[in-house]
Structures are given as C-alpha cells and as structure tokens.
Design a protein around this motif. Sequence first.
Motif, PDB file in Angstrom:
ATOM      1  N   ARG A 382       0.718  -0.835  -0.345  1.00  0.00           N
ATOM      2  CA  ARG A 382      -0.250  -0.700  -0.123  1.00  0.00           C
ATOM      3  C   ARG A 382       0.826   1.255   0.001  1.00  0.00           C
ATOM      4  NH1 ARG A 382      -5.056  -0.032  -1.175  1.00  0.00           N
ATOM      5  NH2 ARG A 382      -6.261  -2.394  -0.487  1.00  0.00           N
ATOM      6  N   LEU A 383       0.582   2.401  -0.619  1.00  0.00           N
ATOM      7  CA  LEU A 383       1.062   3.450  -0.523  1.00  0.00           C
ATOM      8  C   LEU A 383       0.716   4.714   0.690  1.00  0.00           C
ATOM      9  CD1 LEU A 383       0.984   4.726  -4.896  1.00  0.00           C
ATOM     10  CD2 LEU A 383       2.796   3.536  -3.485  1.00  0.00           C
ATOM     11  N   VAL A 384       1.843   5.060   1.158  1.00  0.00           N
ATOM     12  CA  VAL A 384       1.383   5.717   2.879  1.00  0.00           C
ATOM     13  C   VAL A 384       1.749   7.202   2.559  1.00  0.00           C
ATOM     14  CG1 VAL A 384       1.258   5.770   5.064  1.00  0.00           C
ATOM     15  CG2 VAL A 384       1.046   3.399   3.516  1.00  0.00           C
ATOM     16  N   GLU A 385       1.418   7.641   2.419  1.00  0.00           N
ATOM     17  CA  GLU A 385       1.715   9.387   2.473  1.00  0.00           C
ATOM     18  C   GLU A 385       1.874   9.240   3.675  1.00  0.00           C
ATOM     19  OE1 GLU A 385      -1.288  11.534   0.505  1.00  0.00           O
ATOM     20  OE2 GLU A 385       0.786  12.996  -0.367  1.00  0.00           O
ATOM     21  N   VAL A 390      10.709  15.666   3.736  1.00  0.00           N
ATOM     22  CA  VAL A 390      11.768  15.404   2.581  1.00  0.00           C
ATOM     23  C   VAL A 390      11.115  14.830   1.897  1.00  0.00           C
ATOM     24  CG1 VAL A 390      14.200  14.036   2.966  1.00  0.00           C
ATOM     25  CG2 VAL A 390      13.179  15.533   4.819  1.00  0.00           C
ATOM     26  N   PRO A 391      11.005  14.755   0.645  1.00  0.00           N
ATOM     27  CA  PRO A 391      11.014  13.750  -0.414  1.00  0.00           C
ATOM     28  C   PRO A 391      10.564  12.046  -0.116  1.00  0.00           C
ATOM     29  CG  PRO A 391      12.178  15.212  -1.234  1.00  0.00           C
ATOM     30  CD  PRO A 391      12.419  15.348  -0.338  1.00  0.00           C
ATOM     31  N   GLU A 392      12.284  11.464   0.081  1.00  0.00           N
ATOM     32  CA  GLU A 392      11.702  10.151   0.127  1.00  0.00           C
ATOM     33  C   GLU A 392      10.969   9.462   1.501  1.00  0.00           C
ATOM     34  OE1 GLU A 392      14.160  12.158  -0.361  1.00  0.00           O
ATOM     35  OE2 GLU A 392      16.513  11.259   0.662  1.00  0.00           O
ATOM     36  N   ALA A 394       8.022  11.341   2.455  1.00  0.00           N
ATOM     37  CA  ALA A 394       7.073  11.448   2.301  1.00  0.00           C
ATOM     38  C   ALA A 394       5.772  10.646   2.086  1.00  0.00           C
ATOM     39  CB  ALA A 394       6.387  12.910   1.716  1.00  0.00           C
ATOM     40  N   GLY A 395       6.256   9.375   0.999  1.00  0.00           N
ATOM     41  CA  GLY A 395       6.264   8.353   0.090  1.00  0.00           C
ATOM     42  C   GLY A 395       6.812   6.990   0.417  1.00  0.00           C
ATOM     43  N   THR A 397       5.805   2.676   1.110  1.00  0.00           N
ATOM     44  CA  THR A 397       5.375   1.436   0.781  1.00  0.00           C
ATOM     45  C   THR A 397       4.851   0.835   2.667  1.00  0.00           C
ATOM     46  OG1 THR A 397       6.600   0.474  -0.371  1.00  0.00           O
ATOM     47  CG2 THR A 397       5.602   1.534  -1.584  1.00  0.00           C
ATOM     48  N   ARG A 418       4.713  17.127  -6.972  1.00  0.00           N
ATOM     49  CA  ARG A 418       5.531  16.244  -6.481  1.00  0.00           C
ATOM     50  C   ARG A 418       5.971  15.201  -8.632  1.00  0.00           C
ATOM     51  NH1 ARG A 418       7.656  18.571  -3.964  1.00  0.00           N
ATOM     52  NH2 ARG A 418       7.861  19.143  -1.485  1.00  0.00           N
ATOM     53  N   LEU A 422       9.397   8.329  -8.522  1.00  0.00           N
ATOM     54  CA  LEU A 422      11.295   8.526  -7.172  1.00  0.00           C
ATOM     55  C   LEU A 422      11.518   7.646  -7.055  1.00  0.00           C
ATOM     56  CD1 LEU A 422      11.160  11.075  -5.214  1.00  0.00           C
ATOM     57  CD2 LEU A 422      11.242   9.683  -3.826  1.00  0.00           C
TER      58      LEU A 422
ATOM     59  N   GLY B 124      12.205   4.343 -11.989  1.00  0.00           N
ATOM     60  CA  GLY B 124      11.175   4.810 -10.542  1.00  0.00           C
ATOM     61  C   GLY B 124      10.777   4.524  -9.818  1.00  0.00           C
ATOM     62  N   ALA B 125      10.348   4.636  -8.344  1.00  0.00           N
ATOM     63  CA  ALA B 125       8.723   3.992  -7.900  1.00  0.00           C
ATOM     64  C   ALA B 125       7.501   5.054  -7.828  1.00  0.00           C
ATOM     65  CB  ALA B 125       9.209   3.560  -6.520  1.00  0.00           C
ATOM     66  N   TYR B 127       5.234   7.280  -6.678  1.00  0.00           N
ATOM     67  CA  TYR B 127       5.547   8.250  -5.656  1.00  0.00           C
ATOM     68  C   TYR B 127       3.536   8.845  -5.237  1.00  0.00           C
ATOM     69  CZ  TYR B 127       7.005  11.655  -2.793  1.00  0.00           C
ATOM     70  OH  TYR B 127       7.994  12.766  -2.163  1.00  0.00           O
ATOM     71  N   ALA B 128       3.999   7.838  -4.056  1.00  0.00           N
ATOM     72  CA  ALA B 128       2.463   8.568  -3.503  1.00  0.00           C
ATOM     73  C   ALA B 128       1.931   9.888  -3.900  1.00  0.00           C
ATOM     74  CB  ALA B 128       2.354   8.361  -2.412  1.00  0.00           C
ATOM     75  N   PRO B 129       2.983  10.941  -3.181  1.00  0.00           N
ATOM     76  CA  PRO B 129       2.809  12.783  -3.420  1.00  0.00           C
ATOM     77  C   PRO B 129       2.642  12.928  -4.320  1.00  0.00           C
ATOM     78  CG  PRO B 129       4.406  12.139  -1.682  1.00  0.00           C
ATOM     79  CD  PRO B 129       4.155  11.081  -2.412  1.00  0.00           C
ATOM     80  N   GLY B 130       2.681  12.176  -5.772  1.00  0.00           N
ATOM     81  CA  GLY B 130       3.498  12.183  -6.566  1.00  0.00           C
ATOM     82  C   GLY B 130       1.857  11.903  -7.493  1.00  0.00           C
ATOM     83  N   PRO B 138      -3.653   7.945  -2.008  1.00  0.00           N
ATOM     84  CA  PRO B 138      -2.457   6.901  -2.055  1.00  0.00           C
ATOM     85  C   PRO B 138      -3.248   5.598  -1.553  1.00  0.00           C
ATOM     86  CG  PRO B 138      -1.459   8.971  -1.172  1.00  0.00           C
ATOM     87  CD  PRO B 138      -2.528   9.081  -1.099  1.00  0.00           C
ATOM     88  N   VAL B 141      -4.801   2.825  -3.835  1.00  0.00           N
ATOM     89  CA  VAL B 141      -4.069   2.360  -4.517  1.00  0.00           C
ATOM     90  C   VAL B 141      -3.161   1.733  -3.951  1.00  0.00           C
ATOM     91  CG1 VAL B 141      -1.700   2.236  -6.190  1.00  0.00           C
ATOM     92  CG2 VAL B 141      -3.143   4.373  -6.338  1.00  0.00           C
ATOM     93  N   LEU B 143      -0.354  -1.547  -4.384  1.00  0.00           N
ATOM     94  CA  LEU B 143       0.549  -1.469  -5.237  1.00  0.00           C
ATOM     95  C   LEU B 143       1.558  -3.270  -5.314  1.00  0.00           C
ATOM     96  CD1 LEU B 143       3.569   0.051  -6.909  1.00  0.00           C
ATOM     97  CD2 LEU B 143       4.094   0.172  -5.151  1.00  0.00           C
TER      98      LEU B 143
END
Lengths: 541, 275
Positions: A382-385, A390-392, A394-395, A397, A418, A422, B124-125, B127-130, B138, B141, B143
């Motif tokens: 699952r994607l989690v925010e 800091v970008p790495e 912020a998102g 799994t 964004r 990434l 690239g993986a 990316y949730a914010p994107g 997010p 989704v 994955l």
Amino acid sequence: MPAFATDRLSRGPAWRKRRVKPFVTSAASAGGLRIAAVNLHAAEAGILPGMPLADARALAPGLEVAAADPLGDSEQLTKLAAWCGSFSPWTAPESAGSGPDGAGIWLDATGCAHLFGGEEDLLRELVQRVQRMGFGVRAALADTAGAAWAVARFAAGKDGARAILVPPGATAAALAPLPMAGLRLPGPVIEGLAVLGLRRIADLMTMPRAPLVARFGGSVTDRLDRALGQSNESISPLVPEVPHRERLGLAEPVGTRPALEAALAHLLTDLCARLAREHAGARRLDFALFRVDGHVAHVRVGTSRPVREPKHLARLFAEHLDNVEVGEGIEVLTLTADSIEALAADQLEMPGPALDHALATAGVADLVDRLTNRLGADAVLRLVERPSHVPERAGVTVAAARHGEEKPIVLPPGRGERPLRLFPTPFPIDAVAPVPDGPPVMFRWRRVLHRVARAEGPERIAPEWWRTSLSWTTPWEETTRDYYRVEDESGRRFWVYREGLYPLGYAAAVAKDDDEEAVEDSEQAARVAALPRWFVHGLFA
Amino acid sequence: MSPVLQLDASLTALRTRIRAIEAPGEYRVASMGAPALDAALPWGGLPRGCLHEIAGTPGDAGAAIGFAAALVARLRAPQQVARLRAPQQDARLRAPQDGRLHAAHEEARQVLWCVRGDTDSEVGALYAPGLRSFGLAPQQVLLVRAATTAQVLWAMEEGLRAGGLAAVVAEVDDVDFSTSRRLQLAAEARGVTALLIVPALSAVSGAVTRWQLSSRGGEGESLHPKWSVELTRCRGGAPAAWEMEWNHATNDFAVVAGVRDRSVESRPGLAQAAG
C-alpha cells in the motif's frame, strides 16, 4: 505397543520372517551382547530383555537378531505421535522404552470422539490403522492418563480385544485387578510391595496411607491418586492444544487434485460454520494431509483480516495444493485454524451504492490475500503518505497484509508538485547552472545531454534537524536541497536538486579568476571539490 | 447463380462478418474530458471493462506512465451523462441513468498497479505524493511489486477477475498476443478496465485501443504534462493523433493544438459523419 522396537524393524515384505519367528534386538553391554527388545515369538520362547544373547540363542535356535537403535526408535515414535494427530490435536510420545513396557503414545481424546462416532469407534479405528502400519498395539481409553496406561498394558480385554474402553466412573474397578506395575512405579518399590504381599492395585486401595508413605515415600500413594483421578497429571503435548480443528478420515486413500479440493471444501464448510457460530474469523490456517505411509504434509495460508468465507479460503489453498506430495495417497485430512480473531456478523447493506462499495472493499481484501499468498507479503504493498517535507520520507510503502486502518494525516502546507516516479537513491548528474541558485542550464544523465528549456524552482527543502541520523556537526548549508522542476527540449520533465549551497563569495571569486587567468590548479581543484553536487531524484509525467 | 454473382454474395457475407468482428462492442464509457477525444472514440469516450495498451518511447518512460495515471483519473472521475455521439450508436450504450448510478461510487474504487520490483532504479518507484496530483489518493492504490513479468501479468489477471476495482495497471517488458487476448477477456468478464504499459507496441494485440505516447515540449512557461498522443489502433474506429495537455487542477485532458485526425484524411465519408 509392547514390541515397538522389534516391530519397527520387521515392517515391510522383506522382513516377513522376522514377524513369524523369534526376533530380538541386541545391544552391547558389559559382558557381551545382551537382548534389548523381543518380539512376541521370542517372548513366548522365554527370552527376556537383558538376557545375554548367547542364552537366547540357546533357547530359540532360529533366532533373528538385529542391532538395537534407540535413536531410530525414538524418531519413529515421534513420527507416529505426529501421525496420531489425525485422531487428536493433543498427542505426545512416551519415552521409547525398549524394556518390557515397549513404547507408547498419549492421546487426549477429549472432544475428539464425536468425529469418529464415539469413543469406541475412535479406539477401534486407531488400533486398526496402527496395526496396518505394522505395529502390534494395545490401546485403552480411560478417565485418567494413569488408568489408561495401566489398562493398555496389563488388562486382559474381552476375547483378547486390543482396544479397551474404561467407561467413566469405572476407573477404580478397572484398575483393581491389575498388577502393581500398572502404577508406573520403580522396580524396587514394586518388589518391596510384593514382599509385603501387595501384588495387585486393589490391595493398595484398602491400605491405610500413613505406613505406605512412611515406608516407600509419597510416590506410591501419589501414583494411585493420579490413576484414580484424585490428583491431576500433566503431560506435555507434542502439539499445543488447538481448538479450531476439523478432521476428515477417508475410507480409501486419495491422491488426485479434485479429491483433495472436495475434501478441503468439506472441512472448510464445517470450520467456517463453527467460526460463524463463535463470531470469529481465521487469520492463519493449517491444512494437514496424513499420508498412508505415515508422512504428514502441511499447507499453511494466512489472511490479511479475519475470514470465514469457505470459497475465499479454498482459493488461497488452491495455489498450494499442486505442491503437495501425495505419495501413495492421503487417508486423513485435518484443517486447523491456528490463529483466529473476532469477526462480527456481516451487516448487509441495502442494495445501492453503499452495498456496491462494501462488496468492492471485501473483494479487494480477498485479492490482497490471494496476491500475498502467491507473491509474498513484501510484494503486495500500500502506498502511504507521511507528514514530512523530505521527499523520500513523504511517500513510503507498507505491506498491504499488515496495513491497518487509515489514519488521517496533515500534509505539510505549501508543497510543490511532486513527480509520479521517485528514484530510491538519487542519481548524481553533471549539471551546468548559474551561481548561486539558478536552475541547471543543461545536465548529463545516463550519458544523454539534456538542455533545459524551462524550469520551476527552487523549492528549498532543509533536512529535518530532529532526526538523529544527521550529525550535529554537518553544517545545514551542505545538506539543504534546492529542488527544480525542469523540462528538457524534447519535453521530458525531471525533478533535479542541488545538494548544498555555493560558498559565500563564490561568484565573485570565479569572476576574478576569469579576469586574472593565473590561478593555481590545486586551488581550483579544492574549490571544485567543495562545490555542491546535482542529482536527479524523480520523473514527472 | 452465375459464378460472379456467387463470388459477390460470398464477398458480401465476408464483409458482414468482418464488420461484426470490427464492431466497437458494447462498453460503459468514461468521458475523456475533452470533446475532441471523446468524438474520436466510437464509444463516445474511453470504454471501461476492456484492455488498453499504452506504449512509451525509448528513454521516455514518464509519458506513458503519466498518461496511464491520467486515464485512471478519468475512469474514477464522476461521470455526469454518458456522451452520445451518433444516433446509430445509441443502442450500444446503456441507459444514461444506469451510468449515473454506477458513477456514484466509481471514485471510491481502488486501483491495482503491478510492476516488476527490480525496475525502481530504472524508471523510479511509484510515488504517493505524485499520484495525488492525478487525483489518486494513495490509500486507493494497491501496488504489486512482482519478481518476474509473468507474475506481473498473473497479478493483473487476478485483479481483473476479482472485480470491484476501478482499473488495473501493469508495466511489462513485452506481451504476446494470446496473453493480451486473455487479459482482454478477463477485463470484459468483470467490467474492470485494464491498462497495459509496454515499451513499444507489438505487431498484434488483443487490446481494444492502443496508444503511442511521447513527451512534448510546450510553449510558454507552463510545466503541465504535455504529450503527443497517437491512437494507433481502435476497434471500430479510426487512428488519430493529438497534442494534448493534462490539467492537474480539473483532472481532464485538453487538446492543445495540431489535431491530426487521420480518419479525416483517409476516409472522407467517416469524417462527415464525425462532423
């Protein structure tokens, strides 16, 4: 099993003569080879364990002899105890004694008898199956473990029956006529009691206790109490007690996939019906297949939420049934819910969007289980925010199977756009950029030169000072990142950043160098080494 | 009957059969948000419950993935009224109120996104914010990071057959005809839309529509996603190409300029019908 060690070595067609003739195992001891275990024919000939082998040969001229293998005996006994798991979840091997007692297996049949149509049927089936495997066996079922032990070894069943059922409440009556050895007492104690004329358990029941305790210690009365159920006895089980369990014994061994699926469906229906009654759902299931030859195969599945839907669980197992080695066939199957959780009765929605949504959610949970059981928990995510700049961070799994309820998070305000992709680790690039804080004019990445057509930025992201991974001594100017969204001439969009800032007065110094042109190479090299570096961190759509 | 007439009759029969095979088929649709795009598709929008193939160009993976994310956003967007284009296609669409009922919860449906786990360093993986920029929260989704392409395709088919999802997206190296045909049947079975991202379009495919994507530099300072989109194959429709832009604020496509509807060039009769 009075002759476990010899029976073990007489199984199979090659050893037929060991079954019809006197057969013993021998072990080396002080003063030569001595008999370790005897079979029925040898015992009839008068051969006793502990006797020198030479004496035994004299008693029975055609004696078959094999080397004793206590380790093999104990392994076989543990295997057999595991196989008995098809009768009760609670089994334990008794130490593989090679003496006159043979070996034994404890089964706690509490709550299991109804699966076989009664205690008598359970015993009969157990005895038949063990005998078919080539072991002579006597079984007893009684109120207490001690009484069952004594009756199995010393009671004469009706018409030589090998399975004896002691009805509830009849324990004392069943024990009374048995010899003192039935109380699992040490040899010297039994001899001592015999000297006093106490040979049968009945003799002990009427004795005043104080003199007995004074003479033999507490063990005699203690054993008696245990056998009669007046004090508790604990046996450590081979498998911890598991209550949610269904069993299916088959008249004929099966080995085909459809047959296994049918058996599984049958077990699942029963188990799920029980789970529904208890308002519970299974999180982990163990499907055990007991083969004719005594091997046990296990298929285990897990779910991301409590489940009691037979169809869904059957699909999870279906993935793995092909990998089961059926050997000569499966005769008993059990299904155990190792882990269960409360699961309220399903609340059915009124037909409409809410019902559609509920069904869709349940469908997704089923899908997660199927994918996870095939691909592994690390592959279904699952994607989690996270609320971080800091970008790495912020998102991220997390495994979907372990993903709990959504907690609403507050996203940092003023966040720029964004990228869709990434890179786990940013790629260093060679970039040409105006000093001190302009976007790159061109950069080289993966051996391709990109000329920047338009750019947006910078978006300055400083490291999180409260994170301990950063050293206090690192100046913030060196780890701060300036992010730019850049588009190259062919329209590809990148997320690039410069790590660190140009040193104060750098632009002026460069201008001066250009004027004077006489600059030490070493000085220039040092300056270049201290310069900030560029990276590409993500790709926009 | 003369041999010529006989030949003519069998030719007519063959033509009828071909027309039946090439018919667009009945699908519920999702509007693309741009009338020019909807009009080019014989269903009056992007058909749901079938396979769409999207190819990027070498060295430009972002465009195809972005276009897929945009299509997912369109599939999940609330649909007001099913767009009807031509009278003869009315029968192929369900009644509009049926579409509205369905749309009520379409945005709550989840999306399954299947990739190979070892492609992270390449493209690239996810990316949730994107994804949020494409209107995809997010938590909606799921994955899958599988080890092999075969597992990616298996996961995709499994997701399609499970139903209840808004769309299933998969990124693969290559797909053969029988696999794409399988995926198309799986998508039809439960009405889940499948988006397959491939590096390049193969010669044949079971997909209902096939798209070729490349990034496009734009005019002005805008950094909105801008793509050259070519509809190279469309069952029952004509190929077409557009220069389009994706608007993050409204979640719809805008055809910027240079509409090159090839059907206008090659088939004047159709062009008149299309207006």
